[in-house]
Design an enzyme around this catalytic site. Structure first.
Site, PDB file in Angstrom:
ATOM      1  N   ASP A   1       3.789   0.589   9.590  1.00 50.59           N
ATOM      2  CA  ASP A   1       5.183   0.209   9.761  1.00 50.59           C
ATOM      3  C   ASP A   1       5.566   0.023  11.227  1.00 50.59           C
ATOM      4  O   ASP A   1       6.524   0.600  11.707  1.00 50.59           O
ATOM      5  CB  ASP A   1       6.040   1.311   9.105  1.00 50.59           C
ATOM      6  CG  ASP A   1       7.527   1.036   9.158  1.00 50.59           C
ATOM      7  OD1 ASP A   1       7.922  -0.134   9.055  1.00 50.59           O
ATOM      8  OD2 ASP A   1       8.293   2.004   9.300  1.00 50.59           O
TER       9      ASP A   1
ATOM     10  N   GLU B   1      -0.937   9.754   7.788  1.00 45.80           N
ATOM     11  CA  GLU B   1      -0.770   9.412   6.382  1.00 45.80           C
ATOM     12  C   GLU B   1      -1.982   8.755   5.754  1.00 45.80           C
ATOM     13  O   GLU B   1      -1.873   7.689   5.132  1.00 45.80           O
ATOM     14  CB  GLU B   1       0.492   8.558   6.206  1.00 45.80           C
ATOM     15  CG  GLU B   1       1.730   9.288   6.688  1.00 45.80           C
ATOM     16  CD  GLU B   1       3.042   8.701   6.174  1.00 45.80           C
ATOM     17  OE1 GLU B   1       3.060   7.528   5.801  1.00 45.80           O
ATOM     18  OE2 GLU B   1       4.033   9.446   6.143  1.00 45.80           O
TER      19      GLU B   1
ATOM     20  N   TYR C   1      10.256  12.354   3.317  1.00 45.25           N
ATOM     21  CA  TYR C   1      11.488  11.561   3.323  1.00 45.25           C
ATOM     22  C   TYR C   1      12.379  11.860   2.130  1.00 45.25           C
ATOM     23  O   TYR C   1      12.944  10.957   1.523  1.00 45.25           O
ATOM     24  CB  TYR C   1      11.127  10.075   3.422  1.00 45.25           C
ATOM     25  CG  TYR C   1      10.646   9.735   4.825  1.00 45.25           C
ATOM     26  CD1 TYR C   1      11.554   9.516   5.851  1.00 45.25           C
ATOM     27  CD2 TYR C   1       9.285   9.695   5.129  1.00 45.25           C
ATOM     28  CE1 TYR C   1      11.129   9.250   7.144  1.00 45.25           C
ATOM     29  CE2 TYR C   1       8.849   9.429   6.425  1.00 45.25           C
ATOM     30  CZ  TYR C   1       9.777   9.208   7.422  1.00 45.25           C
ATOM     31  OH  TYR C   1       9.373   8.951   8.707  1.00 45.25           O
TER      32      TYR C   1
ATOM     33  N   GLU D   1       7.508  14.193  10.392  1.00 41.78           N
ATOM     34  CA  GLU D   1       8.432  13.088  10.138  1.00 41.78           C
ATOM     35  C   GLU D   1       9.443  13.519   9.082  1.00 41.78           C
ATOM     36  O   GLU D   1       9.085  14.150   8.088  1.00 41.78           O
ATOM     37  CB  GLU D   1       7.714  11.822   9.628  1.00 41.78           C
ATOM     38  CG  GLU D   1       6.935  11.084  10.691  1.00 41.78           C
ATOM     39  CD  GLU D   1       6.304   9.773  10.215  1.00 41.78           C
ATOM     40  OE1 GLU D   1       6.835   9.171   9.254  1.00 41.78           O
ATOM     41  OE2 GLU D   1       5.292   9.365  10.802  1.00 41.78           O
TER      42      GLU D   1
HETATM   43  C1  GCB Z   1       6.026   7.003   7.654  1.00 43.48           C
HETATM   44  C2  GCB Z   1       5.123   6.474   8.693  1.00 43.48           C
HETATM   45  C3  GCB Z   1       5.868   5.797   9.821  1.00 43.48           C
HETATM   46  C4  GCB Z   1       7.025   4.973   9.252  1.00 43.48           C
HETATM   47  C5  GCB Z   1       7.961   5.913   8.524  1.00 43.48           C
HETATM   48  C6  GCB Z   1       9.158   5.197   7.898  1.00 43.48           C
HETATM   49  O1  GCB Z   1       5.687   7.812   6.852  1.00 43.48           O
HETATM   50  O2  GCB Z   1       4.247   7.435   9.209  1.00 43.48           O
HETATM   51  O3  GCB Z   1       4.979   4.989  10.532  1.00 43.48           O
HETATM   52  O4  GCB Z   1       7.686   4.254  10.234  1.00 43.48           O
HETATM   53  O5  GCB Z   1       7.278   6.546   7.507  1.00 43.48           O
HETATM   54  O6  GCB Z   1      10.176   5.072   8.540  1.00 43.48           O
HETATM   55  O7  GCB Z   1       9.042   4.759   6.765  1.00 43.48           O
END
Ligand code: GCB
Length: 609
Positions: free
Chosen positions: A168, A419, A475, A513
Site C-alpha cells: 500500500d 504482514e 485495524y 499499526e
Molecule cells: C497495513 C500495511 C500498511 C498499510 C496499512 C493501511 O496493514 O502494513 O502498509 O498502509 O495497513 O493503511 O491499510
C-alpha cells in the site's frame, strides 16, 4: 557476505576522499529494453535532466511517465583526480530502486538487486585518472513475487507495462539516495562491529575490525568533547569506558569510535562511527533499555513527500524529527524498508528507538492488490514455486541491512517482514531461516520480530513463536466494525487479546499499526469515518484497550504522515491515516497524542525493580 571498504558510510578523513555526485543527471525511459543493444552504456543520447537523488515519478505532468514500469537509464559525468591513481576508486549508491546495473566508460561494473540498501561499484580499473568518466546506470522498477517488495508487473493491451504492488505505497523508484565517488586506500577498513556491555556502573565496548590487506589496528573512543576516553590495539578487543555516559531514550550521548590502520608510522586508513553505550534486551514481557523498562510511543512511517517521492530529503528528516519530539514520541518503525542512513544518524543523536524493517512487504497472495490479500489468500504464498529465490533475496536484504545498521544505538530491533502470510504451515520453515540468520549476523543479538497481519490471529498464526517480541498491525474500527460499530470493534480487539493472553507467551506485544484514514480538513459532529473526530475516537478506543493489558509494551500508530499510494477506490490520492498531513502539518489527532504521550512515562507499565 562480501565486505567492502566502500560500503562504510562515506566520510572524508585523513585517508579517505569522497566527492558527492548528486545533481542533475541525464535520464531516459527504455520501454522496449533496447538501450543495452543500442549502446546506451556509452551514453544514453538525448534525455531529460533528472535530479539525483529523487524518485522520478512526481516531476512529470503526464500519467504514462508517472506510472512507468520497466527499464530506465541515468547518466552523468565525473572527474577522477590524477592523484587517486593507486587508490581504490568506487561509486557508492545509497540505493537504486529496485535494481541497477552500473556502467563506467562503457564497461559493466556491477549489478545490485533490491532498492533500499547501499552498494558500491569498484571502478579502480575502469576509471580514467585525471580525466572525465561517464557513468550510466540501467535501473528497473518492475515487481514480481520473488522481489522485495513483492508484486506483479502486467502488460497493458497497448504494450505498456504497469506495476501491481502487493503493498500500500506508491512504487516510487530511481536513484533515490545520495551517490558518492570514493577514493579509498588499498589497505582499508572493510567492517567494524561494536557491542556495548554494561555491568552496574561499568561500561565496556567490544569491537571487531575487518580489513583488506595487513595493517596494525588502532581503535580510539572519543567523547562528545573530543577527548580520548579509551584506546585499543588489534583487530578485536574490549575497551573499558571510564565514567560512562549512557545512551538513553530521548537523552542520547554519542561516543566517536575512530579506527586507524597503520604500517609503522604511516596511517593507511581512517574512519569513524558514532555510537552509544546502551543495551537492549527482552525479559519476560519487558523491553529493557540499559536494564530499564521502556514503552514504545511513536509511528510507522514512510520516506514520502510531495514532488520528491521517496527521494532523500534532509529537510523532511529534520522536520519529521522535530514533529516527533513535539508530540512526545520516542520511537518509530522504518516501515516498510530500511530508510536512508542519515535517518538513523538523526535518531542516534535524538535518542529515538528504531524497529528497523527489511523491505519484505507484500509476501501475501494477492492477485489484484494488497487489499485483496486481506480477504483471504487462495494459494498459500509460501508454497509458490518462486519461494527459494525470494528467500535468497530476503536473506541478502537482511544481511545488507544488518551490516549497514548494526552499530546504531537507535536500532533496537529487526523487523524481518511486514504482514507476511503467516497463517500457512509453509511460512514456518521460511521464517525460521530468517530469524536464525538475523541472530547469527547481528553482533548485538538484537530482538527480532515481524509486523503481523490482522488475519494472523492467536489461533491461526504459525510463526509468532520465532519473535522475541510480538508486533500486531490491527485495524479494528476501520477495516472491520468501523464507525457506529466501534464499540463492537473494541470487544473484538479485547477478545483477540484475550486469545493471545491465554497462550501465556510471556513476551512483550507492540502495536505496530492501528489507525483510520482521515481527511486533513474534514470535521463532523457527531463523527463519521474519515473525519478528524473519528480518528481521535478510534485512537481513544485502541488506547483504552492497550492500557488494560500489561503485556502491551508499545503503540506505534499508522501512520506518521499521509503518503502516496497507487490509485484506486479505497484511496483518495493516497493513504490518509497520517497523524500529520503529507505536508507535515497536524491533524486533530496530533494534539490528542501530544497530551497522551507527554503524560506517559518512558517506563510506562514497567515493573519497578
Ligand atoms: C497495513 C500495511 C500498511 C498499510 C496499512 C493501511 O496493514 O502494513 O502498509 O498502509 O495497513 O493503511 O491499510
Amino acid at each position: 557476505m562480501e565486505h567492502c571498504a566502500a560500503l562504510l558510510y562515506p566520510r572524508v578523513t585523513a585517508a579517505r576522499q569522497a566527492i558527492n555526485l548528486d545533481g542533475m543527471w541525464k535520464f531516459r525511459f527504455d520501454p522496449d529494453s533496447r538501450g543495452l543493444a543500442e549502446g546506451w552504456k556509452d551514453g544514453i543520447g538525448s534525455g531529460d535532466l533528472m535530479p539525483v537523488p529523487a524518485s522520478f515519478q512526481d516531476f512529470f505532468t503526464d500519467k504514462a511517465s508517472r506510472e512507468y514500469a520497466g527499464d530506465f537509464w541515468y547518466e552523468t559525468e565525473f572527474f577522477v583526480p590524477a592523484e587517486w591513481k593507486g587508490r581504490g576508486v568506487y561509486v557508492r549508491f545509497g540505493s537504486v530502486t529496485h535494481r541497477g546495473t552500473v556502467f563506467v566508460n562503457g564497461l559493466e561494473i556491477t549489478r545490485h538487486e533490491g532498492g533500499f540498501l547501499p552498494f558500491a561499484a569498484d571502478i579502480t580499473e575502469a576509471a580514467r585518472y585525471g580525466g572525465a568518466n561517464r557513468l550510466a546506470v540501467l535501473v528497473n522498477n518492475e515487481l514480481s513475487e520473488t522481489t522485495l517488495p513483492a508484486g506483479r508487473t502486467v502488460t497493458l493491451p497497448d504494450g505498456r507495462k504497469a506495476a501491481k504492488p502487493y503493498f500500500d505505497f506508491f512504487n516510487y523508484a530511481g536513484i533515490q539516495r545520495r551517490v558518492y565517488l570514493l577514493g579509498l586506500p588499498k589497505t582499508a577498513l572493510t567492517d567494524l562491529s561494536l557491542v556495548p556491555r554494561l555491568d552496574g556502573a561499568r561500561a565496556e565496548l567490544e569491537y571487531s575490525v575487518e580489513t583488506c590487506g595487513e595493517a596494525e589496528v588502532e581503535v580510539t573512543v572519543l567523547d562528545e568533547e573530543g577527548r580520548t576516553v579509551a584506546e585499543g590495539r588489534g583487530a578485536k578487543g574490549c575497551l573499558s569506558i571510564p565514567q560512562p555516559r549512557l545512551w538513553k531514550v530521548r537523552n542520547a550521548y554519542l561516543y566517536r569510535v575512530r579506527v586507524r590502520l597503520y604500517r609503522g608510522e604511516e596511517v593507511l586508513d581512517e574512519w569513524y562511527e558514532e555510537t552509544g553505550l546502551r543495551t537492549v534486551e527482552i525479559r519476560g514481557t519487558e523491553i529493557l533499555l540499559n536494564g530499564e523498562p521502556v514503552y514504545l510511543k511513536g509511528f510507522g512511517k514512510h520516506e514520502d513527500a510531495d514532488v520528491l517521492g521517496r527521494g532523500y530529503s534532509p529537510a523532511h528528516i529534520k522536520r519529521d524529527f522535530e514533529l516527533m519530539k513535539w508530540i512526545g514520541a520516542n520511537s518509530f518503525r522504518t516501515s516498510h524498508y530500511p530508510y536512508a542512513e542519515e535517518v538513523y544518524q538523526m535518531a542516534d543523536r535524538e535518542g529515538f528507538l528504531i524497529i528497523d524493517e527489511s523491505p519484505a512487504v507484500g509476501l501475501f497472495d494477492s492477485t489484484a492488490n494488497f487489499l485483496d490479500a486481506g480477504k483471504g489468500a487462495r494459494i498459500p504464498f509460501f508454497e509458490k514455486p518462486g519461494i527459494p529465490e525470494l528467500l535468497q533475496n530476503h536473506l541478502v536484504a537482511i544481511g545488507e541491512m544488518i551490516r549497514r545498521d548494526k552499530n546504531h544505538p537507535s536500532v533496537i530491533a529487526w523487523s524481518l517482514a511486514n504482514e507476511p502470510e503467516t497463517t500457512a504451515e509453509a511460512a514456518a520453515p521460511y521464517f525460521k531461516k530468517l530469524f536464525d540468520a538475523a541472530l547469527a549476523w547481528d553482533p548485538q543479538k538484537r530482538p527480532r520480530t515481524y509486523a503481523g497481519i490482522m488475519l494472523s490471529r492467536p489461533e491461526s498464526c504459525k510463526c509468532y513463536q520465532f519473535c522475541d517480541f510480538i508486533c500486531l498491525n490491527r485495524y479494528y474500527g476501520w477495516y472491520v466494525l468501523g464507525g457506529y460499530e466501534i464499540d463492537t470493534a473494541e470487544q473484538a480487539l479485547r477478545s483477540e487479546l484475550e486469545g493471545w493472553k491465554a497462550k501465556n507467551l510471556n513476551k512483550p506485544f507492540v502495536f505496530t499499526e492501528y489507525g483510520a484514514d482521515t481527511g486533513g480538513g474534514l470535521h463532523k459532529l457527531p463523527s463519521v469515518q474519515w473525519s478528524q473526530e473519528y480518528q481521535v475516537e478510534l485512537l481513544e478506543m485502541n488506547h483504552r484497550v492497550f492500557d488494560s493489558y500489561d503485556f502491551i509494551k508499545g503503540e506505534q500508530v499508522w501512520a506518521f504522515a499521509d503518503f502516496q499510494t497507487g490509485e484506486g477506490i479505497l484511496r483518495v490520492d493516497g493513504n490518509k491515516k497520517g497523524i500529520f498531513t503529507r505536508q507535515r502539518q497536524p491533524k486533530a489527532a496530533a494534539f490528542y497524542f501530544k497530551q497522551r504521550w507527554e503524560k506517559l512515562p518512558e517506563n510506562y507499565k514497567g515493573d519497578k525493580k
